[in-house]
Enzyme design. Sequence first.
Site, PDB file in Angstrom:
ATOM      1  N   LYS A 179       3.369  24.972  -2.700  1.00 34.67           N
ATOM      2  CA  LYS A 179       4.821  24.988  -2.852  1.00 34.67           C
ATOM      3  C   LYS A 179       5.173  25.617  -4.190  1.00 34.67           C
ATOM      4  CE  LYS A 179       8.807  21.938  -3.475  1.00 34.67           C
ATOM      5  NZ  LYS A 179       9.283  20.544  -3.572  1.00 34.67           N
ATOM      6  N   ALA A 211       7.272  16.661   0.085  1.00 37.67           N
ATOM      7  CA  ALA A 211       7.221  17.807  -0.811  1.00 37.67           C
ATOM      8  C   ALA A 211       7.128  17.258  -2.226  1.00 37.67           C
ATOM      9  CB  ALA A 211       8.471  18.667  -0.646  1.00 37.67           C
ATOM     10  N   ILE A 232       7.547  11.118  -5.357  1.00 39.75           N
ATOM     11  CA  ILE A 232       6.181  10.893  -5.831  1.00 39.75           C
ATOM     12  C   ILE A 232       6.109  11.045  -7.350  1.00 39.75           C
ATOM     13  CG2 ILE A 232       3.889  11.956  -5.862  1.00 39.75           C
ATOM     14  CD1 ILE A 232       3.981  12.129  -2.886  1.00 39.75           C
ATOM     15  N   LEU A 244       9.713   2.643  -4.376  1.00 41.71           N
ATOM     16  CA  LEU A 244      11.003   2.246  -3.821  1.00 41.71           C
ATOM     17  C   LEU A 244      11.451   0.864  -4.265  1.00 41.71           C
ATOM     18  CD1 LEU A 244      10.534   3.595  -0.185  1.00 41.71           C
ATOM     19  CD2 LEU A 244      11.673   4.711  -2.110  1.00 41.71           C
ATOM     20  N   GLY A 293       0.832  -1.200   0.000  1.00 48.29           N
ATOM     21  CA  GLY A 293       0.000   0.000   0.000  1.00 48.29           C
ATOM     22  C   GLY A 293       0.863   1.245   0.000  1.00 48.29           C
TER      23      GLY A 293
END
Length: 498
Positions: free
Chosen positions: A81, A53, A350, A337, A16
């Site tokens: 941002k 971020a 991301i 990852l 997940g």
Amino acid sequence: MAGQEGNRVRVVVVGGGTAGWMTAAGLATLIPAAADVHLVESAEIGIVGVGEATLPHLRAFIQRLGIDEVAFMTATHATFKLGIDFRDFGRIGDRYVHPFGTYGQPLGGVGFHHYWLRRHHGGNPTPLGAYSAGVVAGERARFARPDPTSDALQDSFGYAYQFDATRFAPFLRAHAEARGCRRTEGRVVSVDRDERDGRVTAIHLADGTRIEGDLFVDCSGFRALLIGGELDEAWEDWSHWLPCDRAVAVPCTHAPGPIEPLTRATAMPAGWRWRIPLTTRVGNGYVYASRYCDDDTARDALLAGLEGEPLAEPRLLRFRAGRRRHSWSHNVVAVGLASGFLEPLESTSIYLVQMAITALIEHFPDARVTDADRDGFNTAVDAEYDRIRDFLILHYHATTRDDSPFWNHVRTMAIPDTLADRIALWRQTAQVAHYSYGLFLEPSWLAVYLGQNIVPDGWDPRADGADPAKLDQALAALAAGIGTAIDALPPHEASLPR
């Protein structure tokens, strides 16, 4: 594809977290007629998220999924941002902002930075960032959503988000399940594979459940249960170029003052530290090379630099920079990852998940997985990892710092030929090598090159046509106009969802 339910491919997402639920939400929303999505995750296994971020590309992903921005930001305690505030990288005391936007405007087919270089060498001290609406808005903590159809100065920037990553996955889970994604709680203990071609046919959970699939997406993080543990897909180690292999992270309370629409990266003796302001807290972390700094020293340095009171015990993370030789092997696709890791210096984690999802959809099989599916996906993923790798290395290598063994190492180390060639072209011609596609375009390279003092001696000779005095007047008027336009925007905090 054998085993399909009707014409739908049975996709099993293993894991997940952000990667898993972004994948599930993306497939279930964007190709529901092609993919039957089933996500398997275990509550026994934590997630890496320590505050996140992002880059502007996430906005497009959220929009494509039909997610309301205000609902997303409220659920994840998000702030806006406008870029990354880099400190002490080129030299101690230096500072620059890498913005989401351009600098000035081209003139006569010549890039703005050539005119800026000409006047910089002529003695004009105004920094390049003064000609970027994104930089000025970030530094003055101003924000309003830009109008993409407008040519006005106050609209000449993009934006991303700073948010709580631990809240992002649950938000996406609700979205995915509402669109037909199934979820099973459980820990994977074994894998079935076809004896003829080696593809994965099913996974077994600790409670005895067997889940079959046609395509498996490995979102199991650093454990890489399928792509690494089962298929033993080779890992390319990049730690000789990116030696930071650990991070210690902790949230803290806000200090008095405005919430900045900027992520901050401050160079440290053995790496760098991040600061990510959310609506409810500030995320902090120290990314470091364990070869040059022990865990206790990193922890103490992080805590000593907090602007507020810590809200938890510091958390230690271990990692290594690199990527899989192939992120799609057999019928297993690694995302996140499990596919690779590049430290969050430019907030790319991301984005790499999102990029892989997009590539998977573009190469999604409508029959048995073919070499063309795998090769197309792997080519796209490898190119992005390699190019981002080079951009990150630039931040370390482009320095004159010699105050610690870490900075001496990265300043003098051999770098990839692809990066060396780009730097040489820039030094010789003030030209930024262009990719046909990819993440970091010319303004990004300009920000780091010039922000870290790689300044070419020359410029495009076509920029010599303008009268120096008139050029200085035009530059001053541009900077003043940007400042006036940005001052008219509301404070960043006034623009946040309430």
